[in-house]
Design a protein around this motif. Structure first.
Motif, PDB file in Angstrom:
ATOM      1  N   VAL A   1       0.849  -1.179   0.000  1.00 25.13           N
ATOM      2  CA  VAL A   1       0.000   0.000   0.000  1.00 25.13           C
ATOM      3  C   VAL A   1       0.895   1.244   0.000  1.00 25.13           C
ATOM      4  CG1 VAL A   1      -0.166   0.106   2.526  1.00 25.13           C
ATOM      5  CG2 VAL A   1      -2.015   1.054   1.127  1.00 25.13           C
ATOM      6  N   ARG A   2       0.395   2.322  -0.586  1.00 23.33           N
ATOM      7  CA  ARG A   2       1.143   3.582  -0.587  1.00 23.33           C
ATOM      8  C   ARG A   2       0.483   4.553   0.378  1.00 23.33           C
ATOM      9  NH1 ARG A   2       5.071   3.813  -4.577  1.00 23.33           N
ATOM     10  NH2 ARG A   2       5.513   5.924  -3.829  1.00 23.33           N
ATOM     11  N   LEU A   3       1.307   5.247   1.139  1.00 30.21           N
ATOM     12  CA  LEU A   3       0.840   6.263   2.073  1.00 30.21           C
ATOM     13  C   LEU A   3       1.832   7.422   1.979  1.00 30.21           C
ATOM     14  CD1 LEU A   3      -1.685   5.944   3.851  1.00 30.21           C
ATOM     15  CD2 LEU A   3      -0.200   5.586   5.795  1.00 30.21           C
ATOM     16  N   ASP A   4       1.671   8.218   0.915  1.00 34.66           N
ATOM     17  CA  ASP A   4       2.696   9.197   0.542  1.00 34.66           C
ATOM     18  C   ASP A   4       2.961  10.234   1.625  1.00 34.66           C
ATOM     19  OD1 ASP A   4       3.046   7.938  -1.848  1.00 34.66           O
ATOM     20  OD2 ASP A   4       1.616   9.192  -2.937  1.00 34.66           O
ATOM     21  N   ARG A   5       1.980  10.531   2.467  1.00 35.20           N
ATOM     22  CA  ARG A   5       2.230  11.573   3.468  1.00 35.20           C
ATOM     23  C   ARG A   5       3.156  11.095   4.584  1.00 35.20           C
ATOM     24  NH1 ARG A   5      -2.005  11.773   7.798  1.00 35.20           N
ATOM     25  NH2 ARG A   5      -3.171   9.817   7.707  1.00 35.20           N
ATOM     26  N   TYR A   6       3.405   9.773   4.649  1.00 37.77           N
ATOM     27  CA  TYR A   6       4.317   9.243   5.667  1.00 37.77           C
ATOM     28  C   TYR A   6       5.577   8.627   5.066  1.00 37.77           C
ATOM     29  CZ  TYR A   6       0.763   9.992   9.205  1.00 37.77           C
ATOM     30  OH  TYR A   6      -0.151  10.579  10.046  1.00 37.77           O
ATOM     31  N   ASP A   7       5.463   8.122   3.817  1.00 37.57           N
ATOM     32  CA  ASP A   7       6.625   7.475   3.220  1.00 37.57           C
ATOM     33  C   ASP A   7       6.494   7.508   1.708  1.00 37.57           C
ATOM     34  OD1 ASP A   7       8.585   5.356   2.378  1.00 37.57           O
ATOM     35  OD2 ASP A   7       8.774   5.141   4.551  1.00 37.57           O
ATOM     36  N   ASP A   8       7.612   7.792   1.024  1.00 39.38           N
ATOM     37  CA  ASP A   8       7.592   7.880  -0.436  1.00 39.38           C
ATOM     38  C   ASP A   8       7.600   6.504  -1.095  1.00 39.38           C
ATOM     39  OD1 ASP A   8       7.624  10.633  -0.281  1.00 39.38           O
ATOM     40  OD2 ASP A   8       9.827  10.737  -0.298  1.00 39.38           O
TER      41      ASP A   8
ATOM     42  N   SER B   1      -2.139  19.753   8.773  1.00 38.50           N
ATOM     43  CA  SER B   1      -2.781  20.050  10.068  1.00 38.50           C
ATOM     44  C   SER B   1      -3.868  19.021  10.317  1.00 38.50           C
ATOM     45  CB  SER B   1      -3.387  21.460  10.054  1.00 38.50           C
ATOM     46  OG  SER B   1      -4.356  21.584   9.039  1.00 38.50           O
ATOM     47  N   ARG B   2      -3.749  18.302  11.420  1.00 39.52           N
ATOM     48  CA  ARG B   2      -4.697  17.238  11.718  1.00 39.52           C
ATOM     49  C   ARG B   2      -5.713  17.712  12.751  1.00 39.52           C
ATOM     50  NH1 ARG B   2      -0.894  12.336  13.368  1.00 39.52           N
ATOM     51  NH2 ARG B   2      -0.089  13.982  14.698  1.00 39.52           N
ATOM     52  N   PRO B   3      -7.023  17.450  12.537  1.00 38.80           N
ATOM     53  CA  PRO B   3      -8.036  17.865  13.509  1.00 38.80           C
ATOM     54  C   PRO B   3      -7.938  17.054  14.793  1.00 38.80           C
ATOM     55  CG  PRO B   3      -9.027  16.539  11.794  1.00 38.80           C
ATOM     56  CD  PRO B   3      -7.614  16.784  11.365  1.00 38.80           C
ATOM     57  N   THR B   4      -8.532  17.581  15.850  1.00 35.97           N
ATOM     58  CA  THR B   4      -8.529  16.905  17.149  1.00 35.97           C
ATOM     59  C   THR B   4      -9.833  16.133  17.320  1.00 35.97           C
ATOM     60  OG1 THR B   4      -7.168  18.636  18.111  1.00 35.97           O
ATOM     61  CG2 THR B   4      -8.368  17.224  19.640  1.00 35.97           C
ATOM     62  N   CYS B   5      -9.708  14.872  17.728  1.00 31.71           N
ATOM     63  CA  CYS B   5     -10.879  14.021  17.927  1.00 31.71           C
ATOM     64  C   CYS B   5     -11.686  14.511  19.126  1.00 31.71           C
ATOM     65  CB  CYS B   5     -10.444  12.576  18.134  1.00 31.71           C
ATOM     66  SG  CYS B   5     -11.808  11.429  18.468  1.00 31.71           S
ATOM     67  N   SER B   6     -13.007  14.593  18.949  1.00 32.60           N
ATOM     68  CA  SER B   6     -13.876  15.096  20.017  1.00 32.60           C
ATOM     69  C   SER B   6     -14.039  14.102  21.152  1.00 32.60           C
ATOM     70  CB  SER B   6     -15.258  15.439  19.442  1.00 32.60           C
ATOM     71  OG  SER B   6     -15.165  16.442  18.468  1.00 32.60           O
ATOM     72  N   TYR B   7     -13.642  12.833  20.933  1.00 35.82           N
ATOM     73  CA  TYR B   7     -13.785  11.835  21.997  1.00 35.82           C
ATOM     74  C   TYR B   7     -12.460  11.563  22.706  1.00 35.82           C
ATOM     75  CZ  TYR B   7     -14.587   7.448  24.428  1.00 35.82           C
ATOM     76  OH  TYR B   7     -14.664   6.471  25.402  1.00 35.82           O
ATOM     77  N   CYS B   8     -11.432  11.182  21.970  1.00 33.80           N
ATOM     78  CA  CYS B   8     -10.163  10.792  22.611  1.00 33.80           C
ATOM     79  C   CYS B   8      -9.183  11.963  22.706  1.00 33.80           C
ATOM     80  CB  CYS B   8      -9.520   9.617  21.870  1.00 33.80           C
ATOM     81  SG  CYS B   8      -8.902  10.021  20.221  1.00 33.80           S
ATOM     82  N   HIS B   9      -9.518  13.087  22.035  1.00 33.54           N
ATOM     83  CA  HIS B   9      -8.706  14.318  22.078  1.00 33.54           C
ATOM     84  C   HIS B   9      -7.307  14.137  21.497  1.00 33.54           C
ATOM     85  CE1 HIS B   9     -12.006  15.862  24.438  1.00 33.54           C
ATOM     86  NE2 HIS B   9     -11.809  14.944  25.361  1.00 33.54           N
ATOM     87  N   CYS B  10      -7.133  13.113  20.658  1.00 30.15           N
ATOM     88  CA  CYS B  10      -5.868  12.951  19.943  1.00 30.15           C
ATOM     89  C   CYS B  10      -5.939  13.714  18.623  1.00 30.15           C
ATOM     90  CB  CYS B  10      -5.617  11.469  19.639  1.00 30.15           C
ATOM     91  SG  CYS B  10      -5.365  10.434  21.093  1.00 30.15           S
TER      92      CYS B  10
END
Length: 557
Positions: free
Chosen positions: A427-434, A504-513
């Motif tokens: 699988v490709r996940l370009d935002r973490y690894d090329d 920019s990653r949003p903050t989860c309303s439940y776990c606050h991560c």
């Protein structure tokens, strides 16, 4: 519970309660749901009020044990005898009929409700000319009808040295099973050859009966008992029923080389074989995967598009996941689509369906037996845990115990649930690894691994994704998430799935991560709410959902 206590009845040694339990118990006599009747708190005897008449005749005589009378017991079988019914082998429980001279037991079903015949004649399925006689005693034998051993009460023909289980006398002659496209017919004996069962893949004793296909030249056969399991056979006898050819073509070809596909009947579609890679944002409307450089059918009037391979999927197919044929359907949403096999929710697209409650996504329905997977050297077979002696299995991929269905190698006690069995190998996940990420099947190491996405510890003995060039390790959940075959914009009960690809990653309303996964769930309202996972959404909303598989994200404490 409403009850009248300390009732003394002549047919039982202990005081009884007369109770109303609304179906919580089963009657020891008829085996049906308990509504009102008598209950013994000491030995837990339970009898419907309407079934009490059985105690009016505490001694009976039956043709299967004519030399002595049988006495009704209400406190279970004596320790000196086999605790099961000597005819059907079911557990006798509290209520049974017993001969203390012969140590012979009958359960209420064989004694009163449906006594076994002492002889069987004109058995159509076995083509046996002689009458078979019941031998009601404990006796080890090999059944000529199914090839399995028995330990009691066979029906025998002494003239032919022929012995069968009582339940094998009523095998259907012609049936359809979910492992094969053609009908199979009961054959006795099967005949010489190197036969392997098409369900359990174990050898078949060709001197016994089995089901075989007369159409296939490759000697296809199935054990009698495997073929007639309720998760393999739909219960329909087809002897004398004309075979109908079903139309399984998913589209019609038009004169102008276009097709009219059942999933998009309002417009025609054309085949594109250019091999030019399309943008990654263009997804197949069938499998909800990127079109990429694959050949595809597209609609010139709208944006509907299908991989060529998806457009050719048959409208009906037989699959081990259902005893009935599965039908290819299109539609639904993340709200309604839950796969019966992997228990994951998936987006709008193709699915195979038995009924409105049993949908199977394309990945799970593509699995065939025997299933070859790189995580194990032996082929894996489908195991329905409900039909297995061991009621739970632990998946080697995720370490989660399941009471559902798995693919497994019973000899090695190796099992995979359908979620792990259908994980992409790369699988490709370009935002973490090329580089492409590769699925790793666990490692025995002394040190610790850390996930580069959620920055928490990874268990190296369960599966994870890794980059061979960079050495990063990533949780499977962090890479693929808890939804299957979805795309940005899909909606789950007013919550839109959004690609989590920005810096920019949003903050989860439940776990606050800070939401680390591939998708977030976003609700527009007075207070904007984001959720990092299906798990957090359900717990935050306190919804009483019936989802069978709610996975805790690795970053949630």
């Amino acid at each position: 519970m409403c009850a009248r206590a300390n009732l003394k009845m002549p047919w039982h040694h202990h005081p009884l309660l007369f109770v109303y339990l609304d179906g919580c118990l089963y009657c020891d006599f008829c085996g049906r749901r308990f509504e009102e009747g008598y209950f013994c708190p000491l030995c837990r005897l339970t009898v419907h009020e309407r079934c009490v008449s059985v105690f009016e005749s505490p001694d009976i005589t039956r043709t299967c044990h004519a030399k002595h009378s049988l006495k009704l017991l209400t406190q279970g079988a004596p320790d000196y005898t086999d605790l099961k019914c000597h005819v059907c082998a079911d557990n006798t429980g509290n209520l049974l009929y017993h001969c203390d001279i012969c140590k012979f037991n009958l359960d209420p079903d064989c004694a009163i409700i449906s006594p076994p015949p002492v002889s069987l004649s004109n058995l159509k399925v076995h083509d046996h000319k002689h009458t078979l006689t019941l031998m009601p005693r404990l006796l080890s034998f090999v059944c000529d009808a199914c090839g399995e051993t028995g330990d009691r009460s066979p029906y025998v023909c002494l003239q032919c040295n022929f012995m069968i289980h009582g339940y094998c006398a009523y095998f259907p002659r012609v049936i359809h099973i979910n492992r094969h496209d053609h009908r199979v017919t009961y054959t006795y004996p099967l005949g010489p050859g190197e036969w392997k069962c098409g369900v359990c893949w174990e050898g078949i004793d060709w001197s016994c009966g089995a089901y075989s296909c007369s159409t296939c030249p490759n000697n296809y056969a199935v054990h009698s008992r495997c073929a007639t399991r309720d998760d393999v056979w739909d219960g329909e006898e087809l002897d004398g029923v004309p075979e109908q050819v079903e139309d399984i073509e998913p589209f019609k070809t038009n004169d102008d080389n276009t097709i009219t596909h059942f999933s998009h009947s309002e417009h025609n579609m054309s085949l594109n074989k250019d091999g030019i890679a399309l943008e990654e944002s263009i997804f197949c409307d069938g499998c909800v995967r990127p079109i990429g450089s694959n050949t595809f059918y597209s609609c010139s009037d709208c944006s509907f598009i299908l991989h060529e391979i998806c457009a050719n999927l048959p409208k009906k197919k037989r699959h081990f996941l259902s005893p009935k044929p599965l039908t290819l359907t299109y539609g639904g949403s993340v709200e309604t689509n839950e796969c019966y096999a992997c228990l994951q929710r998936f987006g709008r697209g193709f699915m195979y369906r038995e009924d409105i409650y049993r949908n199977v996504d394309l990945l799970c329905s593509s699995i065939t037996e025997p299933f070859v997977h790189g995580s194990h050297p032996h082929p894996l077979l489908y195991i329905n845990v409900e039909h297995d002696e061991e009621l739970t299995k632990t998946c080697q991929g995720c370490g989660i115990r399941t009471e559902g269905m798995v693919l497994g190698c019973t000899k090695c006690r190796f099992y995979l649930d359908f979620s792990c069995a259908t994980l992409p190998l790369t699988v490709r996940l370009d935002r973490y690894d090329d580089h492409p990420l590769t699925l790793c099947y666990g490692e025995k190491v002394s040190g610790k691994y850390w996930c580069d996405i959620c920055e928490t510890e990874t268990n190296p003995e369960t599966w994870f994704y890794t980059c061979k060039d960079c050495g990063v390790t990533l949780h499977v959940f962090c890479v693929v998430g808890d939804f299957k075959c979805v795309k940005s914009g899909d909606v789950y009960y007013e919550h839109k799935l959004l690609s989590n690809s920005s810096s920019s990653r949003p903050t989860c309303s439940y776990c606050h991560c800070h939401c680390p996964g591939s998708f977030t769930l976003h609700e527009n309202g007075k207070n904007e709410e984001f959720f990092c996972s299906f798990y957090c959404l359900i717990l935050f909303k306190e919804w009483n959902r019936f989802d069978k598989k709610l996975i805790l994200p690795p970053w949630v404490n």
